[in-house]
Design a protein around this motif. Structure first.
Motif, short mmCIF file in Angstrom:
data_model
loop_
_atom_site.label_atom_id
_atom_site.label_comp_id
_atom_site.label_asym_id
_atom_site.label_seq_id
_atom_site.Cartn_x
_atom_site.Cartn_y
_atom_site.Cartn_z
N CYS A 65 2.22 2.91 1.00
CA CYS A 65 2.10 1.88 -0.17
C CYS A 65 1.95 2.56 -1.34
O CYS A 65 2.78 2.08 -2.58
N ARG A 66 1.23 3.59 -1.60
CA ARG A 66 1.06 4.36 -2.93
C ARG A 66 2.50 4.96 -3.27
O ARG A 66 2.86 4.95 -4.64
N ALA A 67 2.96 5.45 -2.55
CA ALA A 67 4.37 6.06 -2.73
C ALA A 67 5.64 4.98 -3.20
O ALA A 67 6.06 5.24 -4.15
N ALA A 76 -6.20 2.04 -5.24
CA ALA A 76 -5.33 1.72 -3.95
C ALA A 76 -5.15 0.05 -3.79
O ALA A 76 -6.15 -0.62 -4.19
N TRP A 77 -3.82 -0.03 -3.51
CA TRP A 77 -3.55 -1.56 -3.24
C TRP A 77 -3.86 -1.99 -1.74
O TRP A 77 -4.01 -3.02 -1.34
N ASN A 78 -3.99 -0.86 -0.81
CA ASN A 78 -4.21 -0.96 0.47
C ASN A 78 -5.51 -0.06 0.90
O ASN A 78 -5.30 1.09 1.04
N ARG A 79 -6.49 -0.70 1.15
CA ARG A 79 -7.60 -0.05 1.51
C ARG A 79 -7.98 -0.07 3.14
O ARG A 79 -7.54 -1.22 3.56
N THR A 91 -14.15 1.30 14.44
CA THR A 91 -13.30 -0.19 14.19
C THR A 91 -12.97 0.10 12.74
O THR A 91 -13.96 0.45 11.77
N PHE A 92 -11.92 -0.37 12.28
CA PHE A 92 -11.51 -0.17 10.81
C PHE A 92 -11.16 -1.75 10.28
O PHE A 92 -10.46 -2.50 11.13
N LEU A 93 -11.06 -1.73 8.94
CA LEU A 93 -10.72 -3.06 8.29
C LEU A 93 -9.80 -2.72 7.30
O LEU A 93 -10.42 -2.62 6.10
N PRO A 94 -8.32 -2.85 7.69
CA PRO A 94 -7.63 -2.74 6.55
C PRO A 94 -7.41 -3.97 5.55
O PRO A 94 -7.45 -4.86 5.93
N ALA A 143 -9.36 -7.37 -3.78
CA ALA A 143 -7.85 -6.76 -3.51
C ALA A 143 -7.36 -6.24 -4.89
O ALA A 143 -6.09 -5.52 -4.80
N ARG A 144 -7.88 -6.34 -6.16
CA ARG A 144 -7.32 -6.12 -7.25
C ARG A 144 -8.03 -4.91 -7.96
O ARG A 144 -9.08 -4.88 -7.67
N ALA A 145 -7.10 -3.93 -8.27
CA ALA A 145 -7.74 -2.68 -8.97
C ALA A 145 -7.29 -2.46 -10.71
O ALA A 145 -6.13 -2.83 -10.89
#
Length: 258
Positions: A65-67, A76-79, A91-94, A143-145
């Protein structure tokens, strides 16, 4: 007094070419972002399914996403967030933008900089944005930075994770995931199907080595997202708020499917 050294012909042409490419990219992105028509006018209704049993927390999605979206290394737009364990496995939460059907960020924006495309994707008009950050505060998903600084210089995720496909945003605006609208619309224009053809699919989905992310059209009952939601239990974040997110999660299972 030190005088500026005049540009050589080669340097001038290189600078002009870069400026021209950025202008063309910006105009293309503006067309992709708007996807004219009232909400619901599109025959597509895009959604993402994330399988927590498959996500390993590798962060490939964040880097891709960064690229492809030329995101600054400071945000980051996708954490990808660690979210405990199931059956002894982490477990992970994208967490990308949820692209809510009833998005609080759109409701609070006083200048129309946050808006819905005809297919329901929640977008930002960075030229309209006044940097008030109301949208950032209103979003219940973080979701916003905010872009505090002008992003100059090389992107550390390029070229290893891909090449920029959209222009950089100006200083003083909140940035966010767009479901890679540039890839969706460019793909459709060339007869490709998002969620099926990699060139037309969000970069985070394509980059995932575990195939934990799936993208597709909810209006198509034969799409993989529709089939997954019809055959698996799922949840959405903060459904109690009535935002109707377009990102669905398949919860981690005791035994992950192969």
């Amino acid at each position: 007094m030190k005088r500026n050294k005049p540009l050589s012909r080669r340097a001038f042409l290189k600078t002009a070419a870069a400026a021209g490419a950025a202008t063309v990219l910006g105009l293309q992105y503006a067309r992709w972002a708007r996807a004219s028509g009232p909400v619901g006018a599109s025959k597509h209704r895009w959604a993402m399914v994330i399988d927590q049993s498959k996500c390993t927390g590798c962060g490939y999605c964040t880097e891709a996403c960064r690229a492809h979206n030329d995101v600054p290394p400071t945000i980051a737009w996708n954490r990808v967030i660690a979210s405990g364990e199931v059956a002894g496995r982490p477990t992970f939460l994208p967490r990308p933008c949820m692209h809510c059907e009833h998005a609080p960020c759109v409701e609070v924006c006083m200048v129309g900089a946050s808006y819905y495309r005809a297919d329901g994707i929640v977008m930002m008009d960075y030229d309209k944005c006044i940097g008030c950050r109301y949208c950032e505060v209103a979003c219940p998903y973080g979701a916003r930075a905010f872009n505090w600084e002008t992003f100059t210089g090389p992107n550390p995720a390029v070229p290893e994770w891909g090449q920029p496909e959209v222009p950089r945003r100006p200083r003083g605006v909140p940035e966010k995931c767009s479901f890679c609208v540039q890839r969706i619309d460019r793909g459709l224009a060339h007869g490709l199907m998002p969620g099926v053809d990699p060139q037309a699919t969000p970069a985070c989905v394509v980059a995932c080595p575990a195939k934990a992310r799936v993208f597709g059209d909810l209006n198509n009952p034969d799409s993989e997202v529709s089939r997954l939601l019809a055959t698996h239990p799922y949840y959405r974040l903060r459904e109690d708020l009535g935002t109707a997110p377009r990102v669905y999660y398949l919860p981690a299972r005791q035994e992950a499917e192969s």
